[in-house]
Structures are given as C-alpha cells and as structure tokens.
Design a protein around this motif. Structure first.
Motif, short mmCIF file in Angstrom:
data_model
loop_
_atom_site.label_atom_id
_atom_site.label_comp_id
_atom_site.label_asym_id
_atom_site.label_seq_id
_atom_site.Cartn_x
_atom_site.Cartn_y
_atom_site.Cartn_z
N UNK A 86 9.40 38.46 125.51
CA UNK A 86 10.27 38.31 126.69
C UNK A 86 11.67 37.96 126.21
N UNK A 87 12.59 38.94 126.32
CA UNK A 87 13.97 38.75 125.89
C UNK A 87 14.82 38.42 127.13
N UNK A 88 15.17 37.15 127.29
CA UNK A 88 15.94 36.67 128.44
C UNK A 88 15.38 37.22 129.76
N UNK A 89 14.10 36.94 130.04
CA UNK A 89 13.46 37.55 131.21
C UNK A 89 13.97 37.01 132.54
N UNK A 90 14.62 35.84 132.54
CA UNK A 90 15.02 35.22 133.81
C UNK A 90 16.44 35.56 134.26
N UNK A 91 17.10 36.47 133.53
CA UNK A 91 18.45 36.86 133.94
C UNK A 91 18.43 37.41 135.35
N UNK A 96 16.85 30.01 141.33
CA UNK A 96 16.10 28.84 140.84
C UNK A 96 14.61 28.94 141.18
N UNK A 97 14.33 29.34 142.40
CA UNK A 97 12.93 29.47 142.85
C UNK A 97 12.19 30.49 141.97
N UNK A 98 12.85 31.61 141.70
CA UNK A 98 12.19 32.67 140.94
C UNK A 98 11.97 32.28 139.48
N UNK A 99 12.93 31.52 138.91
CA UNK A 99 12.76 31.04 137.53
C UNK A 99 11.54 30.12 137.45
#
Length: 498
Positions: free
Chosen positions: A442-447, A451-454
């Motif tokens: 997972x390469x920076x998957x939260x870009x 906040x909720x989704x992270x």
C-alpha cells in the motif's frame, strides 16, 4: 468589497447529474479561500465550475477580474478570454510523452530507454507560456528557485516522485502568471517538511497579487487563507472568515462497522500460498546514469511481517517498491529473492504480480478511461490495468461483494474516473484484495480520504491482518495513517537505510 468572481443561482451539471442546485458563491478582491468538506461533497466540482470546465445552466458566473484586466489592457480585447487568466492544479497529472502519441504507462519510469521519451522538468516548464505579456512576475528562474526545482531541471517527468510532480504542476500553473490560482488538494502526497514549506510558497504566491482558492482538509488551512466554505452533498453549508471557522463545521459521520464475517468469507475464497521468504535484498543498488537512487540496501521481509516504509519525497521508496512489485528491470542485476525465487531464475513479472496486491496514488491514472469500478476490481484477478476480456459472472459477483464490504457498491457501474478520489483508492484496495495475495503493498493508500475514511481504511487493514497471515508493506508520510497492526519500520533517506 469589490468582487473578483461571483456565481449566483447557478445549476451545475456533470453528465446527467446535478452537482449544484442554486449555487451562490462570491470571492472578493484580497480574499483567499479554502473549500473544505467530506470526500465527494463537491470540492473539486466547485473549483472546476469556477474554472469554467463544468456546464452551469441558469444563474450567472461573473468574472469581474476579466473586465478589470480588459479595462487596463484594451489592446487585448477580443484576443483573450477569462480562461486565460485562470490556472488550475489538479490532483492528476496530464504529462504526455515526447512523441505525444500516448500518456505514460505505469512501468515506464523504471525502463531507462522508454523514459527517454519524456520531457525534462526544464523542457516542460519552458513549454508553458505566460497567459498574457502584461505580467511575468513569475519567471522560470524565480519559479524553480521558490519551488526548489533547480536540482530536478534535467530529470525526466516520468521519474519524478509523487511530491516532486505536485511541485512541478504548481510551477507550471505559476508560469502562466494567472490572476486566479485554483489548487485541488495540493497538500496530498507531500511529506510533512514539504507541507510546511508549502505554507511559505503559498504566502509568496499570494503576495505577488494572485488570488488563491484551494480544496483542502479542514485541519490544513495555510496561514494566508482568509475565508472558508464548507460543502456538504453539493451545498455550501457554511461560509465566512477563517477566524470564525471551526473544524467541527465540517464534522464527519461516525465510524461505520466492518463485517468481519464477510471479510473472512471473502479472504477464504482463495487459499493463500505459503513461502519461507517474501522479500530478500542484499547490497541492492539502483542507478540512473550517475544518479544513485538506492544505495546498498539490505532488507528481509518474512511471511506475516507488517512493515511501514518511511522517508521524504524522493527518498527512494517508490523505486524500492518497484523492485518488490516486479516493475523494475534493474532487479535482474541485483541479489533479490521474491517469494523464495531469485530474480532472473525464470519467473515472469506476472508470476510476481499474481502474488502481490498493489495500491498506489498514481495507479488509477493508468486505467482505460472507459473502465467501470466493477471492471477495475475484477481486473485484479488478471493483474491487468483494465479488464481486457469478457467479465466472468462469478468473479464480478465477488468484486461486488468486496465493494459492499468497502462501502462503495453505489459506484459499481460508474466509470472509475468519475468518482471521488477517496472512492478510487478503495476501488484499488478491492482490486488488490480480490485474489487474496500473500503480499499487500500500500503506497500512500489514504491520499484524498477524509478523516472518517482514513479511520475506516485503517480498521479494515487491521481486520484483514487479524484474519489472515498476509504480509504488508505500508508507505505513508503520516504516522496517524499507519494501521495498528504494523510493527516494523524501514526508513530511507537519499536512497540509504537510516
């Protein structure tokens, strides 16, 4: 107050969908705006509307700054439109290769002969012309200095890291010397140090007389921002001066639960293979010309390990991942073992990809533009960037189950390019998980996630790790995005392990 730009009672449509109904929004001279809101609330669409890229039916879009410009430069009347005075920086790059026949393909940056078919940073910037001759405060020399691009001038576009590419896109926008600069999530993908530098850069842009409007997270407002607009479901919920804004105005829904039984059932559809060693690297060095990207790397990843891979933009993380993921041909010249087999002993790139689930911030750019989200996820079975064969009903059904588990099933029939960035990330996650591979990268998957989704994404990763012996390599610039299951760290600095 003198208005610079205003929208009154506009209805904005994208294809057959109404994005905004009765939209009212005004930017006055001297103001700099931040647009905040949960993912999918319409932040990018508002910027695209201001830029004139979305169709506004009814209502009035008034570009007051254009009238001022023509009054000051009457010789340009009839020669330029208001579009010429606006520059926009989007999250996605639109770089093309030198032969201009195609956009880049994913592995191209690692293949030295193919990457020669790309412009250098210097060539690319010099190809961007100022919008008018009347104001060229932002010269090539000034831009490369302020955005710290001097050392990258001769680097090909395809070889830029995510953060370097972001700086270049801002530089290209400044080359136009616009009146209005629109920035769509400019801070995503930048390391913490570069984010702090960005605050100074944006202040210098504002001081030069350019008005800034940016979509960003509510807790990441640069100092120069004077006003904030909060969007929710295509409506401007609140707008006003920054000093009256509180982050709870952009409050997010509480965390949703994760169906552990369904995740377990999905993971059990494909039995996971077992190995003694997932990754072994001994004295690995990667060079491009005289430039050493990785310097004498020693690293071993064993089954079930959960690694965080950390380092600044340009530290060598993406190149290291390209060796693990089978994308970099220099692997054959090094001592690398993947899944118990030495590289170069007869295995193909597809053998490696079959055992790996991969998510990266750039990956969604390389799918065919006519791919639906369901097709993208099903393509994970075949490790292709797009579904180039008839859909298999059983596999499509599994893809839809993963979409439901990740709360994105409403996008099943929608084209990947038309959904919010956060939902694109989750589609790629489902694509990575669908074949239950022994290794997840997972390469920076939260870009692009709110906040909720992270929080939901981290909980999901921890759930998958608790239900299987999957091996994980997780890249991020932010400690708060690292899942709790991660217990090992490899940190790179200028290509070396620190």
């Amino acid at each position: 107050m003198q208005p610079l730009f205003s929208i009154t009672h506009a209805t904005v449509r994208l294809f057959n969908n109404t994005v905004f109904a009765d939209l009212n929004f005004t930017i006055n001279k001297g103001e700099h705006w931040a647009i905040v809101g949960e993912s999918g609330s319409g932040k990018s669409a508002l910027l695209q509307t201001i830029a004139g890229n979305l169709n506004a039916a009814g209502g009035v879009l008034h570009y007051h700054f254009f009238e001022d410009h023509i009054n000051q430069h009457p010789d340009q009347k009839g020669y330029i439109t208001h579009h010429k005075l606006i520059a926009m920086v989007e999250p996605r790059h639109h770089f093309r290769n030198l032969s201009n026949t195609t956009e880049f393909y994913y592995q191209q940056r690692y293949n030295s002969s193919d990457s020669e078919d790309a412009l250098t940073v210097s060539e690319y910037l010099k190809s961007v012309k100022p919008l008018t001759d009347s104001n060229t405060y932002w010269s090539f020399e000034k831009i490369t200095s302020v955005l710290k691009l001097e050392s990258l001038k001769e680097k090909q576009l395809i070889k830029l890291s995510n953060g370097e590419g972001k700086r270049l896109r801002i530089a290209a926008a400044l080359m136009k010397n616009p009146v209005l600069l629109l920035l769509d999530s400019p801070l995503t993908g930048l390391d913490i140090e570069t984010r702090q530098e960005f605050n100074n850069i944006i202040a210098e842009i504002a001081a030069s007389g350019i008005t800034i409007v940016m979509a960003t997270a509510p807790n990441e407002l640069p100092d120069i921002i004077t006003h904030v607009a909060v969007l929710q479901n295509g409506t401007v919920n609140w707008q006003g001066p920054k000093n009256k804004f509180e982050t709870n105005f952009a409050a997010l829904p509480p965390n949703t639960s994760i169906d552990k039984n369904e995740i377990k059932a999905l993971l059990n559809l494909t039995p996971a293979a077992t190995y003694d060693v997932i990754v072994s690297m001994k004295n690995v060095t990667i060079k491009y010309g005289k430039n050493v990207v990785l310097d004498n790397i020693n690293w071993e990843v064993r089954p079930g390990d959960k690694w965080a891979l950390l380092g600044h933009n340009g530290a060598g993380k993406s190149t290291l991942l390209s060796l693990v993921n089978g994308d970099n041909p220099q692997a054959y010249a090094n001592d690398i073992v993947l899944f118990d087999r030495k590289r170069g002993s007869g295995e193909s790139i597809w053998d490696i990809k079959q055992k790996t689930g991969f998510v990266s911030p750039e990956l969604h750019q390389y799918f065919p533009t006519d791919s639906s989200c369901l097709q993208v996820i099903e393509s994970g079975y075949y490790d292709t960037l797009g579904l180039f064969r008839p859909s298999n009903p059983k596999r499509a059904e599994t893809a839809l189950r993963w979409m439901k588990a990740l709360e994105i099933d409403k996008y099943a029939r929608v084209l990947l390019k038309n959904i919010p960035a956060s939902a694109q990330r989750l589609c790629l996650l489902a694509r990575a998980l669908i074949k239950n591979p022994p290794l997840l990268i997972f390469d920076e998957p939260c870009q692009g996630m709110d906040t909720h989704q992270v929080q939901h994404f981290k909980a999901l990763v921890d759930t998958i790790c608790s239900l299987s012996n999957v091996t994980l390599i997780y890249v991020t610039h932010y400690r708060h995005e690292i899942p709790d299951s991660v217990d090992k760290v490899l940190k790179l600095e200028k290509g070396k392990v620190v």
